[in-house]
Design a protein around this motif. Structure first.
Motif, PDB file in Angstrom:
ATOM      1  N   GLY A  76      26.747 -28.232  -3.024  1.00  0.00           N
ATOM      2  CA  GLY A  76      25.866 -29.515  -4.392  1.00  0.00           C
ATOM      3  C   GLY A  76      25.096 -30.621  -3.845  1.00  0.00           C
ATOM      4  O   GLY A  76      24.255 -31.148  -4.359  1.00  0.00           O
ATOM      5  N   MET A  77      25.594 -30.906  -2.713  1.00  0.00           N
ATOM      6  CA  MET A  77      25.543 -32.064  -1.731  1.00  0.00           C
ATOM      7  C   MET A  77      25.660 -32.254  -1.093  1.00  0.00           C
ATOM      8  O   MET A  77      26.347 -31.241  -0.300  1.00  0.00           O
ATOM      9  N   GLY A  78      24.766 -32.920   0.801  1.00  0.00           N
ATOM     10  CA  GLY A  78      24.757 -32.718   1.645  1.00  0.00           C
ATOM     11  C   GLY A  78      26.569 -34.653   2.267  1.00  0.00           C
ATOM     12  O   GLY A  78      26.928 -35.556   1.399  1.00  0.00           O
ATOM     13  N   TYR A  79      26.760 -34.565   3.574  1.00  0.00           N
ATOM     14  CA  TYR A  79      27.723 -34.792   3.752  1.00  0.00           C
ATOM     15  C   TYR A  79      27.237 -36.451   4.196  1.00  0.00           C
ATOM     16  O   TYR A  79      28.200 -37.023   3.578  1.00  0.00           O
ATOM     17  N   GLY A  80      26.060 -36.623   3.752  1.00  0.00           N
ATOM     18  CA  GLY A  80      25.525 -38.140   4.096  1.00  0.00           C
ATOM     19  C   GLY A  80      26.279 -38.826   2.706  1.00  0.00           C
ATOM     20  O   GLY A  80      25.891 -40.100   2.363  1.00  0.00           O
ATOM     21  N   ASP A  81      25.830 -38.290   1.535  1.00  0.00           N
ATOM     22  CA  ASP A  81      26.113 -38.829   0.212  1.00  0.00           C
ATOM     23  C   ASP A  81      27.739 -39.045   0.769  1.00  0.00           C
ATOM     24  O   ASP A  81      28.024 -40.064  -0.160  1.00  0.00           O
ATOM     25  N   PHE A  82      28.695 -38.334   1.654  1.00  0.00           N
ATOM     26  CA  PHE A  82      29.779 -39.000   1.688  1.00  0.00           C
ATOM     27  C   PHE A  82      30.147 -40.401   2.337  1.00  0.00           C
ATOM     28  O   PHE A  82      31.053 -40.901   1.505  1.00  0.00           O
ATOM     29  N   LYS A  83      28.965 -40.029   3.120  1.00  0.00           N
ATOM     30  CA  LYS A  83      28.878 -41.401   4.302  1.00  0.00           C
ATOM     31  C   LYS A  83      28.569 -42.577   3.335  1.00  0.00           C
ATOM     32  O   LYS A  83      29.120 -43.773   3.549  1.00  0.00           O
ATOM     33  N   LEU A  84      27.761 -42.533   2.377  1.00  0.00           N
ATOM     34  CA  LEU A  84      26.980 -43.855   1.575  1.00  0.00           C
ATOM     35  C   LEU A  84      27.853 -44.244   0.675  1.00  0.00           C
ATOM     36  O   LEU A  84      28.179 -45.321   0.172  1.00  0.00           O
ATOM     37  N   PHE A  85      28.709 -43.356  -0.335  1.00  0.00           N
ATOM     38  CA  PHE A  85      30.187 -43.155  -1.354  1.00  0.00           C
ATOM     39  C   PHE A  85      30.769 -43.810  -0.096  1.00  0.00           C
ATOM     40  O   PHE A  85      31.247 -45.377  -0.563  1.00  0.00           O
TER      41      PHE A  85
END
Length: 289
Positions: free
Chosen positions: A207-216
């Motif tokens: 549903g999303m990429g690991y980059g979203d984790f890092k940005l959050f």
């Protein structure tokens, strides 16, 4: 008095316009640099090489080289054609050589960065705090446009942004205690990581990429763990509304994927300007609660 009030924002705004011009280069070139590196690593792996990559004998391509060119005719952009906003207006939004239209997004990025820098100087002055939030703003602008274009959130921006938030907290440049900053970073990463795996186990899809984790995680570092819920609520609600709108007008990209990063960025910038509590109230208003 008026000069004193507006002097710092004016200076910061001009710096922001200039940096916005450079951010246009970053937005365009950084994903291409990443793709080139991945291609090298893939070629090396396919060839059975023991190193991560093979020497690249092609022309140099980075954020500085080659000079900016018109993508249509190859005309090399001169310095006087690259003055933020003014050159675009003077050229009437067209290449000086082939007259092909230049995207209005270039001056938009410059103006947006200039406005954000002016805001930071107006609220915090030309101080370490103002500089920290200006740097935060620049990173946010770059990440939003890169993710929208390519669905990529480069580690070259998200990870320095995360560490910068922690260091700004430790140095007391931002009003977030270090404990709140650290727990915010950890909570931001782990929360989306859990959502990612829950969704993948339930549907078999990502549903999303690991980059979203890092940005959050970076947003958690800058605003503290207390801001995580308001930020994720605002970004989710607005992202859903935009996604529905794109679907209604058949503007969804292939695969029906809408990048989440730009909405996290929007919520983060809103938190910077109005505060996380104002975000929560805005979301509740949107939901009619």
């Amino acid at each position: 008095m008026g000069v004193e009030i507006w002097g710092d924002p004016a200076i910061a705004g001009v710096i922001g316009l200039l940096l916005g011009s450079f951010l246009n280069v970053v937005i365009h070139r950084l994903p291409k640099m990443m793709e080139h590196q991945w291609a090298q690593e893939h070629a090396a792996y396919a060839a059975g090489a023991h190193t991560a990559s093979t020497p690249d004998n092609g022309p140099t391509f980075n954020l500085w080289t080659p000079r900016s060119r018109c993508p249509s005719c190859g005309h090399s952009v001169q310095w006087y054609e690259n003055v933020p906003v003014l050159s675009y207006l003077f050229l009437r939004g067209r290449c000086s050589a082939c007259k092909v239209r230049i995207s209005a997004r270039y001056p938009l990025v410059e103006i947006l960065t200039g406005v954000l820098f002016a805001f930071c100087a107006h609220r915090f002055g030309l101080t370490a705090t103002g500089l920290a939030w200006a740097g935060f703003s620049a990173a946010m602008v770059a990440l939003a446009f890169i993710d929208w274009d390519t669905t990529l959130l480069p580690d070259d921006i998200t990870l320095p942004l995360l560490w910068a938030g922690l260091l700004a907290s430790a140095a007391r440049w931002i009003e977030v205690p270090l404990f709140d900053s650290v727990t915010g970073a950890a909570g931001g990463y782990l929360s989306l990581w859990l959502v990612y795996w829950g969704f993948k186990l339930a549907t078999g899809k990502e549903g999303m990429g690991y980059g979203d984790f890092k940005l959050f995680a970076a947003l958690g570092a800058w605003f503290g763990w207390q801001a995580l819920v308001p930020i994720i609520l605002m970004s989710s609600v607005i992202g859903a509304l935009v996604g529905i709108g794109l679907k209604v007008f058949n503007n969804l990209r292939e695969g029906g994927y809408v990048p989440f990063g730009p909405f996290l960025v929007g919520a983060g910038l809103t938190a910077m300007v109005f505060g996380p509590n104002a975000i929560l109230q805005t979301v509740l208003n949107l939901l009619g609660l």
